[in-house]
Design a protein around this motif. Structure first.
Motif, PDB file in Angstrom:
ATOM      1  N   VAL A 262       0.794  -1.421  -0.006  1.00 40.83           N
ATOM      2  CA  VAL A 262      -0.149   0.083  -0.137  1.00 40.83           C
ATOM      3  C   VAL A 262       0.898   1.274  -0.193  1.00 40.83           C
ATOM      4  CG1 VAL A 262      -1.657   1.311   1.267  1.00 40.83           C
ATOM      5  CG2 VAL A 262      -1.592  -1.174   1.337  1.00 40.83           C
ATOM      6  N   PRO A 263       0.871   1.982  -1.262  1.00 41.83           N
ATOM      7  CA  PRO A 263       1.541   3.513  -1.094  1.00 41.83           C
ATOM      8  C   PRO A 263       0.917   4.288  -0.084  1.00 41.83           C
ATOM      9  CG  PRO A 263       0.314   3.264  -3.050  1.00 41.83           C
ATOM     10  CD  PRO A 263      -0.223   1.960  -2.447  1.00 41.83           C
ATOM     11  N   VAL A 264       1.807   4.877   0.663  1.00 40.37           N
ATOM     12  CA  VAL A 264       1.369   5.991   1.558  1.00 40.37           C
ATOM     13  C   VAL A 264       2.117   7.242   1.740  1.00 40.37           C
ATOM     14  CG1 VAL A 264       1.041   6.718   4.095  1.00 40.37           C
ATOM     15  CG2 VAL A 264       0.856   4.324   3.280  1.00 40.37           C
ATOM     16  N   PRO A 265       1.202   8.367   0.969  1.00 40.24           N
ATOM     17  CA  PRO A 265       1.904   9.602   1.081  1.00 40.24           C
ATOM     18  C   PRO A 265       2.656  10.096   2.611  1.00 40.24           C
ATOM     19  CG  PRO A 265      -0.458   9.629   0.591  1.00 40.24           C
ATOM     20  CD  PRO A 265      -0.053   8.312   1.275  1.00 40.24           C
ATOM     21  N   ASP A 266       3.746  10.526   2.517  1.00 41.25           N
ATOM     22  CA  ASP A 266       4.749  11.004   3.577  1.00 41.25           C
ATOM     23  C   ASP A 266       3.913  11.927   4.603  1.00 41.25           C
ATOM     24  OD1 ASP A 266       6.604   9.511   2.526  1.00 41.25           O
ATOM     25  OD2 ASP A 266       7.904  11.064   1.880  1.00 41.25           O
ATOM     26  N   ALA A 267       3.036  12.795   4.110  1.00 42.39           N
ATOM     27  CA  ALA A 267       2.199  13.592   4.825  1.00 42.39           C
ATOM     28  C   ALA A 267       1.002  12.756   5.443  1.00 42.39           C
ATOM     29  CB  ALA A 267       1.391  14.917   4.097  1.00 42.39           C
ATOM     30  N   ALA A 268       0.507  11.769   5.064  1.00 40.88           N
ATOM     31  CA  ALA A 268      -0.151  10.922   5.669  1.00 40.88           C
ATOM     32  C   ALA A 268       0.442  10.228   6.845  1.00 40.88           C
ATOM     33  CB  ALA A 268      -0.880  10.060   4.974  1.00 40.88           C
ATOM     34  N   SER A 269       1.657   9.750   6.784  1.00 42.70           N
ATOM     35  CA  SER A 269       2.669   9.200   7.673  1.00 42.70           C
ATOM     36  C   SER A 269       2.570   9.910   8.973  1.00 42.70           C
ATOM     37  CB  SER A 269       3.809   8.725   7.087  1.00 42.70           C
ATOM     38  OG  SER A 269       3.754   7.605   5.964  1.00 42.70           O
ATOM     39  N   GLY A 286       7.595   7.959  12.261  1.00 37.23           N
ATOM     40  CA  GLY A 286       6.842   8.172  10.889  1.00 37.23           C
ATOM     41  C   GLY A 286       6.561   6.652  10.462  1.00 37.23           C
ATOM     42  N   SER A 287       7.142   5.768  10.918  1.00 33.61           N
ATOM     43  CA  SER A 287       7.158   4.403  10.252  1.00 33.61           C
ATOM     44  C   SER A 287       5.866   3.708  10.651  1.00 33.61           C
ATOM     45  CB  SER A 287       8.246   3.497  10.426  1.00 33.61           C
ATOM     46  OG  SER A 287       8.391   3.272  11.967  1.00 33.61           O
ATOM     47  N   SER A 288       5.570   4.200  12.029  1.00 35.91           N
ATOM     48  CA  SER A 288       4.313   3.567  12.717  1.00 35.91           C
ATOM     49  C   SER A 288       3.004   4.191  11.902  1.00 35.91           C
ATOM     50  CB  SER A 288       4.171   4.005  14.143  1.00 35.91           C
ATOM     51  OG  SER A 288       5.292   3.121  14.782  1.00 35.91           O
ATOM     52  N   GLY A 289       3.101   5.861  11.760  1.00 37.38           N
ATOM     53  CA  GLY A 289       2.223   6.187  11.179  1.00 37.38           C
ATOM     54  C   GLY A 289       2.010   5.754   9.565  1.00 37.38           C
ATOM     55  N   THR A 290       3.105   5.363   8.972  1.00 32.59           N
ATOM     56  CA  THR A 290       2.922   4.718   7.928  1.00 32.59           C
ATOM     57  C   THR A 290       1.947   3.603   7.671  1.00 32.59           C
ATOM     58  OG1 THR A 290       5.054   5.507   7.102  1.00 32.59           O
ATOM     59  CG2 THR A 290       4.014   3.881   5.650  1.00 32.59           C
ATOM     60  N   ALA A 291       2.277   2.614   8.658  1.00 31.50           N
ATOM     61  CA  ALA A 291       1.570   1.323   8.812  1.00 31.50           C
ATOM     62  C   ALA A 291       0.101   1.602   9.290  1.00 31.50           C
ATOM     63  CB  ALA A 291       2.239   0.537   9.731  1.00 31.50           C
ATOM     64  N   LEU A 292      -0.094   2.728  10.141  1.00 37.02           N
ATOM     65  CA  LEU A 292      -1.720   2.995  10.498  1.00 37.02           C
ATOM     66  C   LEU A 292      -2.199   3.313   9.317  1.00 37.02           C
ATOM     67  CD1 LEU A 292      -3.594   3.043  12.872  1.00 37.02           C
ATOM     68  CD2 LEU A 292      -2.882   5.450  13.246  1.00 37.02           C
ATOM     69  N   TRP A 293      -1.721   4.109   8.655  1.00 40.11           N
ATOM     70  CA  TRP A 293      -2.489   4.538   7.369  1.00 40.11           C
ATOM     71  C   TRP A 293      -3.000   3.626   6.565  1.00 40.11           C
ATOM     72  CZ3 TRP A 293      -4.426   9.607   6.461  1.00 40.11           C
ATOM     73  CH2 TRP A 293      -4.922   9.674   5.281  1.00 40.11           C
ATOM     74  N   ALA A 294      -1.942   2.810   6.309  1.00 39.60           N
ATOM     75  CA  ALA A 294      -2.461   1.609   5.305  1.00 39.60           C
ATOM     76  C   ALA A 294      -3.608   0.845   5.895  1.00 39.60           C
ATOM     77  CB  ALA A 294      -1.347   0.657   4.988  1.00 39.60           C
ATOM     78  N   ALA A 295      -3.464   0.662   7.398  1.00 43.17           N
ATOM     79  CA  ALA A 295      -4.391  -0.270   8.201  1.00 43.17           C
ATOM     80  C   ALA A 295      -5.732   0.576   7.918  1.00 43.17           C
ATOM     81  CB  ALA A 295      -3.752  -0.351   9.509  1.00 43.17           C
ATOM     82  N   LEU A 296      -5.787   1.659   8.104  1.00 45.30           N
ATOM     83  CA  LEU A 296      -7.016   2.277   8.131  1.00 45.30           C
ATOM     84  C   LEU A 296      -7.697   2.150   6.710  1.00 45.30           C
ATOM     85  CD1 LEU A 296      -6.404   5.305  10.438  1.00 45.30           C
ATOM     86  CD2 LEU A 296      -7.848   3.366  10.776  1.00 45.30           C
ATOM     87  N   GLU A 297      -6.621   2.203   5.712  1.00 44.59           N
ATOM     88  CA  GLU A 297      -7.002   2.095   4.469  1.00 44.59           C
ATOM     89  C   GLU A 297      -7.927   0.783   4.038  1.00 44.59           C
ATOM     90  OE1 GLU A 297      -4.726   3.050   1.125  1.00 44.59           O
ATOM     91  OE2 GLU A 297      -4.844   5.255   1.315  1.00 44.59           O
ATOM     92  N   LEU A 298      -7.172  -0.427   4.639  1.00 39.67           N
ATOM     93  CA  LEU A 298      -7.613  -1.667   4.490  1.00 39.67           C
ATOM     94  C   LEU A 298      -9.167  -1.704   5.090  1.00 39.67           C
ATOM     95  CD1 LEU A 298      -4.339  -3.855   5.013  1.00 39.67           C
ATOM     96  CD2 LEU A 298      -5.931  -3.959   3.072  1.00 39.67           C
ATOM     97  N   GLY A 306     -13.629  -7.810  10.214  1.00 41.89           N
ATOM     98  CA  GLY A 306     -12.496  -8.278  10.519  1.00 41.89           C
ATOM     99  C   GLY A 306     -11.760  -7.801  11.557  1.00 41.89           C
ATOM    100  N   THR A 307     -10.374  -8.392  11.594  1.00 42.91           N
ATOM    101  CA  THR A 307      -9.568  -7.666  12.653  1.00 42.91           C
ATOM    102  C   THR A 307      -8.140  -7.432  11.901  1.00 42.91           C
ATOM    103  OG1 THR A 307     -10.154  -9.075  14.532  1.00 42.91           O
ATOM    104  CG2 THR A 307      -8.074  -8.254  14.694  1.00 42.91           C
ATOM    105  N   VAL A 308      -7.401  -6.151  12.132  1.00 40.85           N
ATOM    106  CA  VAL A 308      -6.053  -5.643  11.332  1.00 40.85           C
ATOM    107  C   VAL A 308      -5.452  -5.313  12.729  1.00 40.85           C
ATOM    108  CG1 VAL A 308      -5.439  -4.140   9.962  1.00 40.85           C
ATOM    109  CG2 VAL A 308      -7.771  -4.629   9.500  1.00 40.85           C
ATOM    110  N   VAL A 309      -4.140  -5.745  12.371  1.00 41.97           N
ATOM    111  CA  VAL A 309      -3.063  -5.548  13.176  1.00 41.97           C
ATOM    112  C   VAL A 309      -2.099  -4.667  12.482  1.00 41.97           C
ATOM    113  CG1 VAL A 309      -1.104  -6.305  14.647  1.00 41.97           C
ATOM    114  CG2 VAL A 309      -3.245  -7.463  14.670  1.00 41.97           C
ATOM    115  N   SER A 310      -1.796  -3.584  12.872  1.00 42.34           N
ATOM    116  CA  SER A 310      -0.904  -2.648  12.676  1.00 42.34           C
ATOM    117  C   SER A 310       0.325  -2.573  13.429  1.00 42.34           C
ATOM    118  CB  SER A 310      -1.349  -1.126  12.486  1.00 42.34           C
ATOM    119  OG  SER A 310      -0.555  -0.243  11.818  1.00 42.34           O
ATOM    120  N   VAL A 311       1.573  -2.590  12.955  1.00 40.00           N
ATOM    121  CA  VAL A 311       2.765  -2.898  13.772  1.00 40.00           C
ATOM    122  C   VAL A 311       3.493  -1.457  14.229  1.00 40.00           C
ATOM    123  CG1 VAL A 311       5.343  -3.775  13.818  1.00 40.00           C
ATOM    124  CG2 VAL A 311       3.354  -5.313  12.743  1.00 40.00           C
ATOM    125  N   LEU A 312       3.538  -1.134  15.351  1.00 37.13           N
ATOM    126  CA  LEU A 312       4.031   0.098  15.836  1.00 37.13           C
ATOM    127  C   LEU A 312       5.351  -0.158  16.174  1.00 37.13           C
ATOM    128  CD1 LEU A 312       2.404   2.261  18.840  1.00 37.13           C
ATOM    129  CD2 LEU A 312       4.864   2.005  18.476  1.00 37.13           C
TER     130      LEU A 312
END
Length: 351
Positions: A262-269, A286-298, A306-312
């Protein structure tokens, strides 16, 4: 007891890191953060370091008194210095750029030695010239124990991680391949829709799960390389999000073990990192933000819930001067306001 046996005993895994319930305003979806900031050195890199040291001991590349060498910076250097001290081994890290006390201090406090090299791309050649064992976290990316630990805690539909060496997504994907009788779904979009989540169920949602999604920042090679199926794809540009994204597809990244990138804009991260802090109080990177943004898109695209886990990935006070600072973001040309509005809609901080 021989040194290597004692070393392997010292390299045993610690207690599991916790899962944090995170608010999500999508019907039927549960969102959890796997909090790797609870590691002794405060980041997911702690697992990477442990795996690299264990493999080096098992392969006979590390012995009593061996100098450990790496070319890296930030969390990876701190985690490796921690393990080197635990094993009583000298540690030298070659870092890119001019000397920075902020980067050097945590390593030197653990007994490590920092050498700074310019241009930044020269760090790898410089590290190879140092007498000792070059860990080479990219060339020898060792799959670690996150998958077994996580899936003993919860069995999600999706796990979302960033990628640097590629070891984490590979470890998760390999665990799924080895433990699911029906194997990974041949269609990574099974269970997803282009519309926000509604009330109807999807009978195939669990086929081959848990599935693995990689969240990729701007300038990184992983999204285009995975999409185009080009294993040596390169952008030649560094990521602005510390800890994730690479200018080339690294050897440790296993595209065949990843279901979605999932591509994530840096500002979104950046906006998502701030949102995590607003909800949890953790000053994440910022990496935790990158993963959370993609998790919310999913989450928005899971019609049956269902259940989504985002790695902090980490949490350090030093991030307050960068990702959580308006002046820093403005200097980088990152406008987080529109992304913050979407985050508040999808994940209201008041639950």
């Amino acid at each position: 007891m021989s040194w290597d046996v004692r070393a392997l005993d010292l390299l045993q895994a610690g207690p599991p890191t916790p899962l944090i319930e995170f608010p999500v305003a999508v019907p039927g979806v549960r969102l959890l953060l796997k909090d790797e900031s609870a590691q002794p050195t405060g980041s997911l890199r702690h697992r990477h370091a442990r795996a690299l040291f264990r493999q080096a001991v098992l392969d006979g590349l590390l012995g009593e008194g061996t100098t450990v060498v790496e070319a890296t910076g930030g969390n990876a250097a701190v985690a490796q210095a921690w393990y080197a001290r635990r094993l009583g081994l000298p540690y030298i890290v070659v870092m890119p750029g001019a000397r920075s006390e902020e980067r050097a201090r945590p390593v030197e406090e653990l007994g490590g030695e920092c050498r700074f090299v310019t241009p930044p791309v020269a760090i790898y050649d410089a590290a190879r010239k140092v007498e000792g064992h070059f860990l080479d976290q990219f060339g020898r990316a060792a799959e670690h124990d996150l998958a077994g630990e996580l899936f003993a805690q919860v069995r999600p539909d999706w796990v979302v991680v960033g990628a640097s060496t590629g070891a984490t997504s590979a470890a998760l994907g390999r665990w799924r391949r080895e433990h699911q009788a029906d194997g990974p779904s041949t269609d990574p979009t099974v269970g997803l829709t282009d519309e926000p989540a509604g009330g109807h169920a999807d009978a195939d949602r669990h086929a081959g799960g848990p599935r693995v999604a990689v969240a990729d920042p701007e300038n990184s090679a992983y999204f285009p390389g995975w999409t185009l199926d080009v294993p040596d794809y390169a952008t030649g540009m560094p990521s602005r999000i510390e800890g994730v994204g690479r200018p080339r597809m690294e050897p440790g990244f296993r595209a065949d073990l990843v279901d979605l990138v999932v591509p994530v804009p840096d500002a979104a991260s950046v906006a998502a990192a701030r949102h995590i802090r607003e909800v949890t109080g953790l000053p994440v990177g910022g990496s935790s933000g990158t993963a959370l943004w993609a998790a919310l898109e999913l989450a928005e695209r899971m019609p049956g819930g269902g259940t989504v886990v985002s790695v902090l990935g980490d949490a350090h006070e030093r991030h307050l001067a960068t990702y959580h600072d308006d002046g820093w973001a403005a200097a980088k040309g990152l406008d987080v306001r529109a992304h913050q509005e979407r985050l508040r809609r999808l994940s209201p901080a008041d639950g």
